[in-house]
Design a protein around this motif. Structure first.
Motif, PDB file in Angstrom:
ATOM      1  N   ARG B  71       0.842  -1.192   0.000  1.00  0.00           N
ATOM      2  CA  ARG B  71       0.000   0.000   0.000  1.00  0.00           C
ATOM      3  C   ARG B  71       0.878   1.243   0.000  1.00  0.00           C
ATOM      4  O   ARG B  71       1.981   1.227   0.557  1.00  0.00           O
ATOM      5  N   PHE B  72       0.358   2.290  -0.598  1.00  0.00           N
ATOM      6  CA  PHE B  72       1.070   3.569  -0.552  1.00  0.00           C
ATOM      7  C   PHE B  72       0.239   4.532   0.287  1.00  0.00           C
ATOM      8  O   PHE B  72      -0.972   4.655   0.114  1.00  0.00           O
ATOM      9  N   CYS B  73       0.905   5.194   1.225  1.00  0.00           N
ATOM     10  CA  CYS B  73       0.195   6.138   2.085  1.00  0.00           C
ATOM     11  C   CYS B  73       0.862   7.514   1.987  1.00  0.00           C
ATOM     12  O   CYS B  73       2.026   7.662   2.368  1.00  0.00           O
ATOM     13  N   PRO B  74       0.156   8.509   1.482  1.00  0.00           N
ATOM     14  CA  PRO B  74       0.730   9.855   1.520  1.00  0.00           C
ATOM     15  C   PRO B  74       0.985  10.257   2.980  1.00  0.00           C
ATOM     16  O   PRO B  74       0.163   9.967   3.854  1.00  0.00           O
ATOM     17  N   ALA B  75       2.112  10.884   3.228  1.00  0.00           N
ATOM     18  CA  ALA B  75       2.525  11.184   4.611  1.00  0.00           C
ATOM     19  C   ALA B  75       1.449  11.937   5.384  1.00  0.00           C
ATOM     20  O   ALA B  75       1.293  11.753   6.584  1.00  0.00           O
ATOM     21  N   LYS B  76       0.683  12.766   4.656  1.00  0.00           N
ATOM     22  CA  LYS B  76      -0.315  13.590   5.364  1.00  0.00           C
ATOM     23  C   LYS B  76      -1.385  12.736   6.062  1.00  0.00           C
ATOM     24  O   LYS B  76      -1.913  13.119   7.097  1.00  0.00           O
ATOM     25  N   PHE B  77      -1.668  11.538   5.520  1.00  0.00           N
ATOM     26  CA  PHE B  77      -2.676  10.701   6.171  1.00  0.00           C
ATOM     27  C   PHE B  77      -2.125  10.021   7.422  1.00  0.00           C
ATOM     28  O   PHE B  77      -2.849   9.750   8.363  1.00  0.00           O
ATOM     29  N   PHE B  78      -0.836   9.754   7.391  1.00  0.00           N
ATOM     30  CA  PHE B  78      -0.204   9.169   8.579  1.00  0.00           C
ATOM     31  C   PHE B  78      -0.205  10.208   9.705  1.00  0.00           C
ATOM     32  O   PHE B  78      -0.419   9.887  10.871  1.00  0.00           O
ATOM     33  N   VAL B  79       0.011  11.443   9.318  1.00  0.00           N
ATOM     34  CA  VAL B  79      -0.041  12.543  10.288  1.00  0.00           C
ATOM     35  C   VAL B  79      -1.469  12.675  10.831  1.00  0.00           C
ATOM     36  O   VAL B  79      -1.680  12.825  12.039  1.00  0.00           O
ATOM     37  N   ALA B  80      -2.442  12.574   9.913  1.00  0.00           N
ATOM     38  CA  ALA B  80      -3.845  12.701  10.327  1.00  0.00           C
ATOM     39  C   ALA B  80      -4.211  11.611  11.338  1.00  0.00           C
ATOM     40  O   ALA B  80      -4.942  11.859  12.301  1.00  0.00           O
ATOM     41  N   LEU B  81      -3.675  10.422  11.116  1.00  0.00           N
ATOM     42  CA  LEU B  81      -3.942   9.305  12.028  1.00  0.00           C
ATOM     43  C   LEU B  81      -3.441   9.634  13.433  1.00  0.00           C
ATOM     44  O   LEU B  81      -4.127   9.433  14.431  1.00  0.00           O
ATOM     45  N   ARG B  82      -2.227  10.160  13.500  1.00  0.00           N
ATOM     46  CA  ARG B  82      -1.643  10.518  14.806  1.00  0.00           C
ATOM     47  C   ARG B  82      -2.454  11.618  15.498  1.00  0.00           C
ATOM     48  O   ARG B  82      -2.659  11.587  16.697  1.00  0.00           O
ATOM     49  N   ARG B  83      -2.917  12.554  14.704  1.00  0.00           N
ATOM     50  CA  ARG B  83      -3.673  13.666  15.290  1.00  0.00           C
ATOM     51  C   ARG B  83      -5.035  13.204  15.810  1.00  0.00           C
ATOM     52  O   ARG B  83      -5.541  13.726  16.784  1.00  0.00           O
ATOM     53  N   LYS B  84      -5.625  12.218  15.139  1.00  0.00           N
ATOM     54  CA  LYS B  84      -6.975  11.805  15.520  1.00  0.00           C
ATOM     55  C   LYS B  84      -7.008  10.865  16.715  1.00  0.00           C
ATOM     56  O   LYS B  84      -8.010  10.779  17.403  1.00  0.00           O
ATOM     57  N   ILE B  85      -5.934  10.142  16.922  1.00  0.00           N
ATOM     58  CA  ILE B  85      -5.943   9.148  18.002  1.00  0.00           C
ATOM     59  C   ILE B  85      -4.948   9.531  19.084  1.00  0.00           C
ATOM     60  O   ILE B  85      -3.751   9.572  18.839  1.00  0.00           O
ATOM     61  N   PRO B  86      -5.422   9.789  20.291  1.00  0.00           N
ATOM     62  CA  PRO B  86      -4.513  10.231  21.342  1.00  0.00           C
ATOM     63  C   PRO B  86      -3.868   9.072  22.099  1.00  0.00           C
ATOM     64  O   PRO B  86      -3.801   9.083  23.304  1.00  0.00           O
ATOM     65  N   GLY B  87      -3.434   8.054  21.395  1.00  0.00           N
ATOM     66  CA  GLY B  87      -2.827   6.921  22.084  1.00  0.00           C
ATOM     67  C   GLY B  87      -2.427   5.864  21.080  1.00  0.00           C
ATOM     68  O   GLY B  87      -2.371   6.136  19.881  1.00  0.00           O
ATOM     69  N   PRO B  88      -2.141   4.649  21.556  1.00  0.00           N
ATOM     70  CA  PRO B  88      -1.747   3.597  20.623  1.00  0.00           C
ATOM     71  C   PRO B  88      -2.933   3.078  19.817  1.00  0.00           C
ATOM     72  O   PRO B  88      -4.072   3.171  20.266  1.00  0.00           O
ATOM     73  N   VAL B  89      -2.642   2.530  18.645  1.00  0.00           N
ATOM     74  CA  VAL B  89      -3.724   1.935  17.856  1.00  0.00           C
ATOM     75  C   VAL B  89      -3.657   0.414  17.987  1.00  0.00           C
ATOM     76  O   VAL B  89      -2.602  -0.141  18.297  1.00  0.00           O
ATOM     77  N   SER B  90      -4.771  -0.222  17.754  1.00  0.00           N
ATOM     78  CA  SER B  90      -4.781  -1.684  17.790  1.00  0.00           C
ATOM     79  C   SER B  90      -4.144  -2.184  16.495  1.00  0.00           C
ATOM     80  O   SER B  90      -4.498  -1.723  15.404  1.00  0.00           O
TER      81      SER B  90
END
Lengths: 289, 133
Positions: B71-90
């Protein structure tokens, strides 16, 4: 007299509460954590299970009252046998469980706790013990606690092989920032020749919710620069000016490494150096209500 | 779960040039050999600048060739993921969200992970509140 008696009985009560909690923690370790750790594929499951189901429910109400005056780390260790590839027979395996109370003294304290737990593991591991370096390592960790800068550098020499590796590690990054002055002597991260077979430590870090909500200057993942990540990916002019043409790729990798760790993943780099042994330092921080 | 992250920085849109493709193939083969005792690679995540128009086709071909999901992920979506979740992900939810998406990730995968996180967090908070009384 009555005052003394009350104090004594309170101390006695606290002691028995602590013992009860220790008992519960040991039980948690042996019933919930250890079975999930073997085989190694269950690591992630173990962490999630601990985080999401057990620890919060069992310990949060009790711990709030009991850990106020205790050190921020608590070690429970137990040996298990794990068969590792590339080694003859079974290797000893030691895990550490660090419990971090609701109101920690300082973030750096927790980091020292992790370093301290690593010390136990190094001491335990037979290669270290037979070379006689383990005692020295523990001394060094003590030096870190006492904030002796030159000894701190030597601790990093033992744990990491390269500066890049250290920079990609969330814990080490913070300790380094805290204790190593910028512009100071360059650190020699090469491992001493006494350790021909490089062993890597794997720390499992779980992002504490409070840190991520209101990130402090030296908190664990404060080095993650979200604003810059997209610019690094696109090699923006300003970024190249800031880091230099050649370093952009490296900074991007480091940022991704930290980001992945903040999401709860473990980070291996490079893959050829994949771990031959794994130590666990579970840093579990409970969310506030 | 194990996944590989490949970091790519490019001024223009990322198009998986031939030399990158070769290097990635070698890298994945090498990882496969040395992966034990970790679990096998579930997917490869390339994180970089915006994707080019030809990237999806190239990723599809590479995926079939290597037999590993890419999969290819533009960096901005990885940043968005971090901003939306205030902790670890499953880990499971992360991989499920990534693998259910097309070869080039959109912000859908962030939304999926965030909503799963929110549901779990709310349930946990309620459970703790009930336990405490």
């Amino acid at each position: 007299m009555a005052k003394k008696k009350t104090r004594r009985s309170r101390l006695k009560r606290t002691k028995s509460q602590k013992e009860n909690l220790l008992k519960k923690l040991r039980q948690l370790l042996s019933v919930d954590i250890l079975p999930s750790l073997s085989p190694l594929g269950g690591i992630a499951k173990a962490i999630e299970a601990v985080l999401l189901h057990r620890v919060h429910i069992i310990f949060r109400p009790v711990a709030k009252h009991m850990f106020k005056n205790l050190p921020s780390a608590l070690t429970i260790s137990q040996e298990i046998q794990v068969r590792l590839p590339g080694r003859k027979g079974k290797a000893k395996f030691l895990e550490c469980f660090i419990y971090y109370p609701d109101q920690p003294a300082e973030e750096t304290e927790a980091l020292f706790a992790v370093a301290h737990e690593l010390g136990h593991i190094f001491l335990h591991y037979d290669i270290m013990a037979s070379s006689g370096k383990a005692r020295r390592y523990v001394e060094l960790v003590e030096a870190v606690r006492k904030k002796k800068r030159e000894k701190t550098e030597r601790v990093f020499q033992v744990v990491f092989t390269a500066r890049e590796e250290m920079e990609a590690d969330a814990f080490a990054h913070v300790i380094a920032k805290e204790y190593l002055q910028p512009g100071g002597p360059a650190l020699a991260f090469a491992l001493p020749k006494a350790f021909p077979k490089r062993k890597k430590a794997l720390t499992v870090s779980v992002a504490p919710i409070e840190y991520l909500r209101g990130i402090k200057a030296e908190a664990m993942f404060s080095n993650v620069n979200l604003a810059e990540l997209s610019q690094l990916a696109s090699r923006a002019q300003g970024i190249i000016k800031k880091y230099g043409e050649r370093s952009v790729e490296k900074v991007f990798e480091t940022q991704l490494a930290l980001l992945a760790q903040s999401l709860g993943f473990y980070w291996f780099q490079p893959v050829q150096d994949i771990v031959r042994w794994i130590c666990f330092a579970f840093l579990i921080i409970l969310p506030s209500r | 779960m194990t996944f590989l992250v490949e970091a790519k920085t490019t001024k223009s849109r990322y198009s998986l040039p031939a030399k990158d493709e070769r290097a990635l193939c070698d890298y994945i083969e090498d990882v496969k050999k040395h992966i034990a005792p970790l679990p096998a690679i579930r997917f490869v995540l390339i994180i970089g600048n915006e994707p080019s128009k030809t990237l999806e086709g190239k990723l599809s071909a590479l995926q079939s060739k290597l037999g590993v999901a890419i999969r290819f992920c533009p960096a901005k979506f990885f940043v968005a993921l971090r901003r939306k979740i205030p902790g670890p992900v499953s880990a499971d939810e992360f991989s499920m969200a990534i693998l259910s998406e097309s070869l080039i990730l959109t912000d859908n995968f962030v939304k999926m992970i965030a909503s799963a996180y929110r549901r779990k967090h709310e349930a946990l908070v309620n459970l703790v509140r009930i336990s405490i009384g």
